[in-house]
Design a protein around this motif. Structure first.
Motif, PDB file in Angstrom:
ATOM      1  N   TRP A  78       0.835  -1.199   0.000  1.00  0.00           N
ATOM      2  CA  TRP A  78       0.000   0.000   0.000  1.00  0.00           C
ATOM      3  C   TRP A  78       0.875   1.256   0.000  1.00  0.00           C
ATOM      4  N   ASN A  79       1.959   1.236   0.789  1.00  0.00           N
ATOM      5  CA  ASN A  79       2.896   2.365   0.779  1.00  0.00           C
ATOM      6  C   ASN A  79       3.512   2.556  -0.610  1.00  0.00           C
ATOM      7  N   SER A  80       3.891   1.442  -1.229  1.00  0.00           N
ATOM      8  CA  SER A  80       4.474   1.532  -2.576  1.00  0.00           C
ATOM      9  C   SER A  80       3.459   2.070  -3.579  1.00  0.00           C
ATOM     10  N   PHE A  81       2.210   1.639  -3.430  1.00  0.00           N
ATOM     11  CA  PHE A  81       1.168   2.097  -4.359  1.00  0.00           C
ATOM     12  C   PHE A  81       0.948   3.607  -4.233  1.00  0.00           C
ATOM     13  N   ILE A  82       0.864   4.090  -2.987  1.00  0.00           N
ATOM     14  CA  ILE A  82       0.683   5.536  -2.781  1.00  0.00           C
ATOM     15  C   ILE A  82       1.875   6.300  -3.344  1.00  0.00           C
ATOM     16  N   MET A  83       3.067   5.803  -3.081  1.00  0.00           N
ATOM     17  CA  MET A  83       4.274   6.473  -3.561  1.00  0.00           C
ATOM     18  C   MET A  83       4.330   6.467  -5.091  1.00  0.00           C
ATOM     19  N   ALA A  84       4.057   5.319  -5.701  1.00  0.00           N
ATOM     20  CA  ALA A  84       4.121   5.225  -7.170  1.00  0.00           C
ATOM     21  C   ALA A  84       3.056   6.102  -7.815  1.00  0.00           C
ATOM     22  N   MET A  85       1.837   6.074  -7.284  1.00  0.00           N
ATOM     23  CA  MET A  85       0.770   6.910  -7.850  1.00  0.00           C
ATOM     24  C   MET A  85       1.082   8.388  -7.668  1.00  0.00           C
ATOM     25  N   GLY A  86       1.574   8.751  -6.476  1.00  0.00           N
ATOM     26  CA  GLY A  86       1.906  10.152  -6.217  1.00  0.00           C
ATOM     27  C   GLY A  86       2.996  10.656  -7.151  1.00  0.00           C
ATOM     28  N   ILE A  87       4.019   9.836  -7.339  1.00  0.00           N
ATOM     29  CA  ILE A  87       5.120  10.235  -8.225  1.00  0.00           C
ATOM     30  C   ILE A  87       4.642  10.323  -9.665  1.00  0.00           C
ATOM     31  N   ALA A  88       3.863   9.336 -10.124  1.00  0.00           N
ATOM     32  CA  ALA A  88       3.407   9.335 -11.519  1.00  0.00           C
ATOM     33  C   ALA A  88       2.482  10.525 -11.791  1.00  0.00           C
ATOM     34  N   VAL A  89       1.487  10.705 -10.932  1.00  0.00           N
ATOM     35  CA  VAL A  89       0.542  11.815 -11.145  1.00  0.00           C
ATOM     36  C   VAL A  89       1.245  13.165 -10.974  1.00  0.00           C
ATOM     37  N   GLY A  90       2.120  13.267  -9.969  1.00  0.00           N
ATOM     38  CA  GLY A  90       2.841  14.519  -9.746  1.00  0.00           C
ATOM     39  C   GLY A  90       3.755  14.878 -10.899  1.00  0.00           C
ATOM     40  N   LYS A  91       4.511  13.911 -11.381  1.00  0.00           N
ATOM     41  CA  LYS A  91       5.423  14.184 -12.501  1.00  0.00           C
ATOM     42  C   LYS A  91       4.652  14.608 -13.744  1.00  0.00           C
ATOM     43  N   GLN A 207       6.486   6.193 -15.249  1.00  0.00           N
ATOM     44  CA  GLN A 207       6.691   6.823 -13.940  1.00  0.00           C
ATOM     45  C   GLN A 207       6.148   5.974 -12.797  1.00  0.00           C
ATOM     46  N   PHE A 208       5.067   5.213 -13.052  1.00  0.00           N
ATOM     47  CA  PHE A 208       4.550   4.332 -11.999  1.00  0.00           C
ATOM     48  C   PHE A 208       5.593   3.274 -11.647  1.00  0.00           C
ATOM     49  N   ILE A 209       6.195   2.680 -12.670  1.00  0.00           N
ATOM     50  CA  ILE A 209       7.219   1.665 -12.409  1.00  0.00           C
ATOM     51  C   ILE A 209       8.431   2.303 -11.728  1.00  0.00           C
ATOM     52  N   TYR A 210       8.800   3.506 -12.174  1.00  0.00           N
ATOM     53  CA  TYR A 210       9.910   4.227 -11.537  1.00  0.00           C
ATOM     54  C   TYR A 210       9.623   4.462 -10.050  1.00  0.00           C
ATOM     55  N   GLY A 211       8.407   4.924  -9.754  1.00  0.00           N
ATOM     56  CA  GLY A 211       8.053   5.178  -8.363  1.00  0.00           C
ATOM     57  C   GLY A 211       7.959   3.906  -7.543  1.00  0.00           C
ATOM     58  N   TRP A 212       7.435   2.847  -8.147  1.00  0.00           N
ATOM     59  CA  TRP A 212       7.295   1.569  -7.430  1.00  0.00           C
ATOM     60  C   TRP A 212       8.651   0.996  -7.069  1.00  0.00           C
ATOM     61  N   ASN A 213       9.645   1.187  -7.936  1.00  0.00           N
ATOM     62  CA  ASN A 213      10.967   0.597  -7.718  1.00  0.00           C
ATOM     63  C   ASN A 213      11.917   1.490  -6.926  1.00  0.00           C
ATOM     64  N   GLN A 214      11.432   2.605  -6.404  1.00  0.00           N
ATOM     65  CA  GLN A 214      12.308   3.480  -5.629  1.00  0.00           C
ATOM     66  C   GLN A 214      12.851   2.744  -4.402  1.00  0.00           C
ATOM     67  N   TYR A 215      14.147   2.856  -4.208  1.00  0.00           N
ATOM     68  CA  TYR A 215      14.778   2.132  -3.093  1.00  0.00           C
ATOM     69  C   TYR A 215      15.603   3.060  -2.193  1.00  0.00           C
ATOM     70  N   LEU A 216      16.556   3.793  -2.820  1.00  0.00           N
ATOM     71  CA  LEU A 216      17.516   4.554  -2.031  1.00  0.00           C
ATOM     72  C   LEU A 216      16.841   5.678  -1.240  1.00  0.00           C
ATOM     73  N   TRP A 217      15.965   6.463  -1.918  1.00  0.00           N
ATOM     74  CA  TRP A 217      15.346   7.606  -1.247  1.00  0.00           C
ATOM     75  C   TRP A 217      14.447   7.174  -0.075  1.00  0.00           C
TER      76      TRP A 217
END
Length: 282
Positions: A78-91, A207-217
């Motif tokens: 769920w955290n990954s989904f929120i992060m991926a959606m937020g990054i994709a929609v925001g970008k 961007q969704f895949i980019y956000g879903w795969n975020q690791y370092l940040w």
């Protein structure tokens, strides 16, 4: 002109088949390992056929978590989904508005502004990670969804793609909208947005895949494990005490579940994704 010869077809199919096997075999092993018990997965050699514990493993990882983190995978997904959606929609939102301003508004240093945005391509977050962390910390956004999403939602690549697409829109269309009395916002909403839907769809997938795969940040700014995305969570399931202390079948189950949402997004939006990429290159 290309000539079709049987041996070339055979060579082509052979290379493609080998490529698919090389790419898909680790994924297959991950899925097979997720269907085994802890004893089966540690057997030498490891079975290459599926076991019968898949549902049981899924219930375990979704319900109580695994290893030192003990954070349920459902929460992490769920955290990954929120992060991926937020990054994709925001970008997409920021990029399309930036490109709209650069292409359709006349203001001093317009071209300079675009190139300043474009130059940020050379400064990925890994390069500017310390000052970004300091800003997020000063704003009190550590351990928050805002801290996970906001520092990553600017995208020079998406701005460039939207700009290139907007520059292909005929000037006659802009003039016709102006004659009909459409202001900038109406022109953007009623004309540019519908025309950009395939580009938006293609960028959303990327961007969704980019956000879903975020690791370092996320690893840097979240110390609260309840906010860990699943990519970080899977690494936390691995024990530092050796292979025998790690429930590899459960780790592989979590990894299998983590692969599903990006794969579903690609499958469901495949047609739009390909069309958006082709349209962007026209």
């Amino acid at each position: 002109m290309l000539e079709r010869r049987p041996y070339l077809d055979l060579l082509t199919y052979t290379v493609l088949t080998l490529g698919v096997i090389i790419i898909a075999f680790p994924v297959y092993l991950t899925v097979v390992a997720s269907t085994m018990s802890a004893e089966q997965i540690l057997a030498v050699p490891m079975p290459v056929l599926p076991g019968g514990h898949f549902i049981e493993n899924i219930r375990t990882v979704l319900g109580r978590g695994v290893g030192e983190s003990a954070n349920p995978v459902g929460t992490m997904m769920w955290n990954s989904f929120i992060m991926a959606m937020g990054i994709a929609v925001g970008k997409i939102s920021i990029s399309i508005l930036s490109a709209f301003a650069v292409v359709y508004f006349r203001f001093p240093f317009r071209r300079l502004c675009f190139w300043m945005i474009f130059i940020t391509l050379m400064l990925p977050i890994e390069v500017r990670i310390m000052p970004t962390y300091q800003v997020v910390s000063d704003l009190g956004m550590l351990n928050s969804y805002g801290g996970l999403i906001i520092p990553i939602i600017a995208s020079a690549t998406a701005t460039f793609l939207f700009r290139q697409f907007f520059m292909t829109v005929p000037d006659e269309l802009t003039e016709a909208a102006r004659i009909d009395g459409a202001g900038p916002l109406r022109f953007f909403k009623d004309i540019l947005l519908p025309l950009s839907r395939t580009t938006i769809a293609a960028l959303f997938v990327i961007q969704f895949i980019y956000g879903w795969n975020q690791y370092l940040w996320p690893l840097l700014i979240t110390t609260d494990k309840s906010l860990s995305p699943v990519v970080v969570g899977v690494t936390q399931m691995i024990s530092r005490s050796g292979d025998a202390a790690t429930d590899w079948n459960l780790v592989m189950t979590a990894a299998t579940l983590a692969m599903l949402p990006p794969a579903l997004v690609v499958l469901l939006m495949q047609r739009w994704f390909v069309k958006g990429l082709v349209d962007s290159e026209k």
